[in-house]
Write a protein that holds these residues in place. Structure first.
Motif, PDB file in Angstrom:
ATOM      1  N   PHE A  20     -16.052 -30.790  33.982  1.00 55.37           N
ATOM      2  CA  PHE A  20     -15.181 -31.064  32.835  1.00 55.37           C
ATOM      3  C   PHE A  20     -14.134 -29.957  32.696  1.00 55.37           C
ATOM      4  CE2 PHE A  20     -14.543 -30.238  28.214  1.00 55.37           C
ATOM      5  CZ  PHE A  20     -13.868 -31.407  27.874  1.00 55.37           C
ATOM      6  N   TYR A  21     -14.552 -28.696  32.761  1.00 52.99           N
ATOM      7  CA  TYR A  21     -13.610 -27.584  32.635  1.00 52.99           C
ATOM      8  C   TYR A  21     -12.604 -27.579  33.790  1.00 52.99           C
ATOM      9  CZ  TYR A  21     -16.892 -25.992  29.084  1.00 52.99           C
ATOM     10  OH  TYR A  21     -17.717 -25.920  27.983  1.00 52.99           O
ATOM     11  N   GLN A  22     -13.042 -27.983  34.974  1.00 53.88           N
ATOM     12  CA  GLN A  22     -12.109 -28.082  36.093  1.00 53.88           C
ATOM     13  C   GLN A  22     -11.062 -29.163  35.809  1.00 53.88           C
ATOM     14  OE1 GLN A  22     -13.597 -29.599  39.849  1.00 53.88           O
ATOM     15  NE2 GLN A  22     -12.160 -28.305  40.990  1.00 53.88           N
ATOM     16  N   ALA A  23     -11.477 -30.281  35.210  1.00 58.35           N
ATOM     17  CA  ALA A  23     -10.527 -31.339  34.864  1.00 58.35           C
ATOM     18  C   ALA A  23      -9.529 -30.854  33.808  1.00 58.35           C
ATOM     19  CB  ALA A  23     -11.266 -32.579  34.365  1.00 58.35           C
ATOM     20  N   VAL A  24      -9.972 -30.008  32.885  1.00 60.25           N
ATOM     21  CA  VAL A  24      -9.101 -29.487  31.825  1.00 60.25           C
ATOM     22  C   VAL A  24      -8.151 -28.420  32.356  1.00 60.25           C
ATOM     23  CG1 VAL A  24      -9.044 -28.156  29.663  1.00 60.25           C
ATOM     24  CG2 VAL A  24     -10.721 -29.997  29.951  1.00 60.25           C
ATOM     25  N   PHE A  25      -8.681 -27.440  33.096  1.00 61.16           N
ATOM     26  CA  PHE A  25      -7.900 -26.272  33.502  1.00 61.16           C
ATOM     27  C   PHE A  25      -7.368 -26.335  34.931  1.00 61.16           C
ATOM     28  CE2 PHE A  25     -10.836 -24.440  30.240  1.00 61.16           C
ATOM     29  CZ  PHE A  25      -9.868 -24.084  29.309  1.00 61.16           C
ATOM     30  N   GLY A  26      -7.900 -27.250  35.749  1.00 64.36           N
ATOM     31  CA  GLY A  26      -7.536 -27.276  37.159  1.00 64.36           C
ATOM     32  C   GLY A  26      -8.260 -26.173  37.905  1.00 64.36           C
TER      33      GLY A  26
END
Length: 136
Positions: A20-26
């Motif tokens: 999820f954090y990767q989807a938000v921040f790249g």
């Protein structure tokens, strides 16, 4: 060089949270499982996250792991991760992503000191403070 990085603990949700954090921040996400080290976990927990690290294009590093069943897990409390900067577009994008499925404590808006500021708890129970710096 010395760094300071948030390190989050979860009960069986570290992989989901870090994706999820990767989807938000790249950025680039690496995940090591307990099962990758002999004797680290029984078969039922071998898939759990021993260590995850997300390195973003903005220079953030966020780390996390799962807490195995034989260890006491305590949900995050009394702390928040703060993200601030001059790029309003990026901060609003982070806000929109992190708030999806979470709860807003203070809407992103104009505080008395200028700029933008907001507080939220994401869907994983992690508290965030987001701010766009006031113009100089």
């Amino acid at each position: 060089m010395t760094t300071l990085n948030p390190y989050l603990s979860f009960r069986d949700r570290a992989r989901e949270a870090m994706s999820f954090y990767q989807a938000v921040f790249g950025g680039d996400l690496t995940i090591d499982e307990f099962g990758s080290i002999d004797g680290m976990a029984d078969a039922a927990e071998a898939h759990l996250v021993l260590h995850a690290s997300l390195t973003t294009p903005d220079g953030f590093t966020l780390m996390a792991s799962d807490t195995p069943a034989h260890m006491t897990y305590t949900a995050p409390s009394g702390m928040a991760i703060s993200v601030s900067g001059d790029d309003e577009t990026s901060i609003r994008r982070f806000w929109d992503g992190l708030s999806e499925g979470g709860s807003v404590t203070q809407p992103l808006g104009s505080p008395p000191w200028g700029g933008l500021f907001g507080m939220l708890t994401d869907r994983f129970g992690v508290d965030w403070l987001l701010a766009v710096n006031a113009p100089a």
